[in-house]
Enzyme design. Structure first.
Site, PDB file in Angstrom:
ATOM      1  N   CYS A 115       0.798  -1.068  -0.111  1.00 39.80           N
ATOM      2  CA  CYS A 115      -0.100   0.119  -0.044  1.00 39.80           C
ATOM      3  C   CYS A 115       0.756   1.201  -0.142  1.00 39.80           C
ATOM      4  O   CYS A 115       0.412   2.413  -0.320  1.00 39.80           O
ATOM      5  CB  CYS A 115      -0.943  -0.012   1.384  1.00 39.80           C
ATOM      6  SG  CYS A 115      -1.897  -1.621   1.039  1.00 39.80           S
ATOM      7  N   HIS A 262      -3.923   6.911   1.185  1.00 37.64           N
ATOM      8  CA  HIS A 262      -4.060   5.639   0.603  1.00 37.64           C
ATOM      9  C   HIS A 262      -5.543   5.414   1.136  1.00 37.64           C
ATOM     10  O   HIS A 262      -5.913   5.132   2.210  1.00 37.64           O
ATOM     11  CB  HIS A 262      -2.889   4.779   1.215  1.00 37.64           C
ATOM     12  CG  HIS A 262      -3.398   3.201   0.789  1.00 37.64           C
ATOM     13  ND1 HIS A 262      -3.632   2.708  -0.206  1.00 37.64           N
ATOM     14  CD2 HIS A 262      -3.785   2.263   1.919  1.00 37.64           C
ATOM     15  CE1 HIS A 262      -3.964   1.491  -0.183  1.00 37.64           C
ATOM     16  NE2 HIS A 262      -4.123   1.110   1.205  1.00 37.64           N
ATOM     17  N   ASN A 292      -9.949  -0.976  -2.222  1.00 35.36           N
ATOM     18  CA  ASN A 292      -8.295  -0.864  -1.824  1.00 35.36           C
ATOM     19  C   ASN A 292      -7.879  -1.152  -3.195  1.00 35.36           C
ATOM     20  O   ASN A 292      -7.669  -2.364  -3.188  1.00 35.36           O
ATOM     21  CB  ASN A 292      -8.079  -1.360  -0.553  1.00 35.36           C
ATOM     22  CG  ASN A 292      -6.774  -1.061  -0.342  1.00 35.36           C
ATOM     23  OD1 ASN A 292      -6.069  -0.825  -1.046  1.00 35.36           O
ATOM     24  ND2 ASN A 292      -6.492  -1.561   0.984  1.00 35.36           N
TER      25      ASN A 292
END
Ligand code: UT7
Length: 335
Positions: A115, A262, A292
């Site tokens: 991430c 993020h 995500n």
């Protein structure tokens, strides 16, 4: 010493929309649970009948970013490719981009920071430009999560969260004083590696071992996340990374014009927004539409925010990420 700035942005997401309700065909879950806990309404998952792969999506996003930078593929000096879901175990996706875009034999570096992949990539690109080694670097984040998620009730804690997509940026030598990337800060804490991980297949748990065990309860080859543990660390590390970036530049939270966190969970982004007392127009979220997308998430969000005119000349833009590793960090940009 030179400095760098983003001169081109692009993203690509697969056409195939998977809503929360669509997921109920594979697992016990509900639109209500997913929206309440994560903010996600739908995500894009590659239709296997299409040509899309991690590298192909990355190349599509890259073409847009290069064109918007006013450059051609031949102007790019170096490729940095971030993903946790490469098309092949090796080589990494960077060389595929070089091939797909028919670029000259420039270097291609692969970044494995999940991430935080785009933050790490941007930071590495910034260093190469600062030293004068390169002028234009193509930075890509791309993920094909859907191919490796467990589509069953057992895997629902992870599967409902992740989506596919790619984003790309061209980072170029900056000619304007005080503009571009002001700072980047990177961190890791490897003792928590297994709290958000895919253990095998890997040299630690290789294919013959998995086949020989033939254990129906073996989930080592699906991603695992200790959700609440990760969540608790995320809110702390996100905040630290943002504060560190601001302090390094003598800035306050009020100076932030746009925060792009993020896209891990809308609740995390909202917690950060509240903590930094930022109004809705100063935080960009798109997790509702894409889930995500890991290394692609910040760059897709940054591109969308820019396309929507939400990032203007001279704005202070803060990018921050936290994820598997654990790894986290921030990049502060004067646009
Ligand atoms: O991007 C990298 C960084 N990632 C993150 O920062 C993610 C951080 N963690 C999270 O976002 C959240 O922890 C999750 C969204 C993953 C999970 O939310 P939660 O509120 O922490 O739920 P939980 O894992 O504590 O699970 C609560 C309940 C459990 O049932 P019981 O044991 O209370 O009966 C789960 O089995 O919800 C159940 N559950 C689900 N129910 C319906 C878990 N997943 C689902 C699901 N649908 N998809």
């Amino acid at each position: 010493m030179y400095s760098s700035k983003i001169t081109g942005l692009g993203y690509y997401v697969p056409e195939n929309v998977v809503t929360n309700n669509d997921l109920t065909q594979w697992m016990e879950t509900s639109d209500e649970w997913i929206q309440e806990r994560t903010g996600i309404k739908e995500r894009r998952w590659i239709d296997p009948k299409t040509e899309d792969t991690t590298a192909v999506m990355g190349a599509k996003a890259a073409k847009i970013a290069i064109e918007r930078a006013g450059l051609t593929k031949d102007d790019i000096d170096f490729i940095i490719f971030a993903t946790l879901s490469p098309d092949m175990y090796f080589p990494g996706g960077g060389v595929q981009i070089q091939d797909l875009l028919e670029m000259p034999t420039i270097g291609a570096l692969d970044v494995r920071n999940q991430c935080s992949g785009f933050i790490y990539s941007l930071s590495v690109a910034d260093q190469f430009i600062k030293t004068g080694m390169y002028k234009n670097i193509l930075v890509i984040g791309s993920e094909n999560h859907s191919g490796g998620l467990e589509r069953s009730t057992r895997g629902r804690g992870v599967t409902v969260i992740f989506g596919d997509g790619a984003g790309a940026a061209v980072l170029s030598r900056n000619e304007e004083e005080g503009k571009g990337i002001l700072s980047s800060h990177l961190h890791s804490e490897g003792k928590h590696a297994k709290e958000l991980a895919l253990i095998g297949p890997s040299t630690n748990r290789w294919v013959p071992e998995i086949i020989a065990d033939n254990d129906p309860d073996d989930v080592s080859y699906f991603p695992h996340m200790n959700g609440q543990f990760v969540f608790k660390h995320a809110v702390v590390r996100f905040s630290e990374a943002i504060i560190e970036g601001l302090q390094a530049n003598g800035l306050q939270k009020d100076d932030i014009d746009m925060l792009i966190p993020h896209q891990a969970n809308l609740r995390i982004a909202q917690f950060i927004q509240k903590k930094f007392a930022l109004s809705d127009d100063k935080v960009y979220n798109n997790i509702m539409r894409y889930g995500n997308t890991t290394a692609a998430s910040i760059i897709i969000a940054l591109t969308e925010a820019w396309e929507e005119g939400k990032i203007k000349d001279n704005d202070l833009v803060v990018l921050a990420a936290f994820g598997s590793g654990f790894t986290w960090g921030s990049v502060v940009i004067r646009w």
